[in-house]
Design a protein around this motif. Structure first.
Motif, PDB file in Angstrom:
ATOM      1  N   ALA A 117       0.831  -1.201   0.000  1.00 60.16           N
ATOM      2  CA  ALA A 117       0.000   0.000   0.000  1.00 60.16           C
ATOM      3  C   ALA A 117       0.870   1.258   0.000  1.00 60.16           C
ATOM      4  O   ALA A 117       2.074   1.206   0.238  1.00 60.16           O
ATOM      5  N   VAL A 124     -10.240  -0.097  -1.690  1.00 62.03           N
ATOM      6  CA  VAL A 124      -9.944   1.053  -0.847  1.00 62.03           C
ATOM      7  C   VAL A 124     -11.252   1.799  -0.599  1.00 62.03           C
ATOM      8  O   VAL A 124     -12.270   1.530  -1.242  1.00 62.03           O
ATOM      9  N   VAL A 140      -6.623   4.535   2.246  1.00 62.22           N
ATOM     10  CA  VAL A 140      -6.180   3.192   2.619  1.00 62.22           C
ATOM     11  C   VAL A 140      -6.988   2.815   3.849  1.00 62.22           C
ATOM     12  O   VAL A 140      -6.975   3.538   4.850  1.00 62.22           O
TER      13      VAL A 140
END
Length: 244
Positions: free
Chosen positions: A123, A184, A223
């Motif tokens: 990420a 997400v 995120v």
């Protein structure tokens, strides 16, 4: 079910669609005088953890947010971050990428000495360890938010003043910048270049995600908290950041 979104390119040579501002930067503000209390401090309601005001009128969630100025190998950029304990900051990988020096300052303009910086391979996340103690840090929520849940973003758009914006979680979408990350969060909380790395908070002031990009239709991408927690629990998820 996730939805497809287009990510707006915000200029500069950093990650397309990211929220780090590049180019000529405004100077960092002077420290807030200790004998002046803002007449109308921005903040969350007491239910959101905003009741513990410092002498200068800032609440706990505002004090945990930091401004990050990346003096890079070839350019300057700004971003945001937030504390998760006394000496640990969370931000985006693209905020700290290709850094010659990271300049971190708190809500009241105090500089924080940075120690080690690590970035995630999956990420768009980074962990920054500080030598100096951080003034405040929030709690993490118990689970990812649901569509319709309120969201508050606390950060430093354009590397300027501490800013609090509000919106709601719209749902999930496939990460347009990193297919390996998967789903997400999509929200309508306003963000701008420099907001990258900002904490996204629920109605109780708990972290539910990390801002990392803005879509072409001015929505924000996070995120999710669950991804952040999984990566923090994995000793192999973060590796030392590469500088110049």
């Amino acid at each position: 079910m996730g939805r497809a979104v287009a990510v707006a390119a915000l200029g500069g040579s950093l990650l397309s669609g990211s929220l780090a501002g590049c180019g000529v930067l405004p100077p960092l503000p002077d420290p807030v005088p200790s004998d002046i209390v803002p007449s109308a401090p921005v903040g969350l309601s007491p239910a959101a953890g905003g009741d513990a005001l410092s002498p200068d009128g800032f609440d706990a969630v505002e004090r945990m947010a930091v401004r990050i100025r990346n003096v890079g190998c070839e350019e300057l950029s700004t971003g945001s971050g937030f504390a998760i304990d006394d000496h640990t900051l969370i931000t985006n990988k693209h905020v700290v990428a290709d850094s010659r020096d990271l300049e971190v300052s708190t809500y009241d303009g105090h500089d924080i000495t940075v120690g080690a910086t690590s970035t995630a391979g999956l990420a768009d996340l980074a962990v920054v360890r500080t030598t100096d103690p951080l003034p405040s840090y929030p709690k993490l929520a118990e689970a990812d938010p649901e569509p319709g849940d309120p969201v508050t973003v606390v950060g430093y758009p354009a590397g300027g003043e501490l800013t609090v914006t509000e919106g709601a979680v719209m749902g999930t979408t496939r990460d347009p910048l990193n297919a390996n990350l998967g789903e997400v969060l999509l929200t309508d909380a306003p963000v701008e270049p420099g907001s990258s790395g900002s904490a996204a908070l629920d109605a109780k002031g708990r972290v539910i995600g990390v801002v990392y990009a803005k879509t072409a239709d001015d929505n924000s991408l996070l995120v999710p908290l669950s991804t952040l927690q999984e990566m923090l629990a994995d000793d192999t998820a973060f590796t030392p950041a590469k500088g110049c």
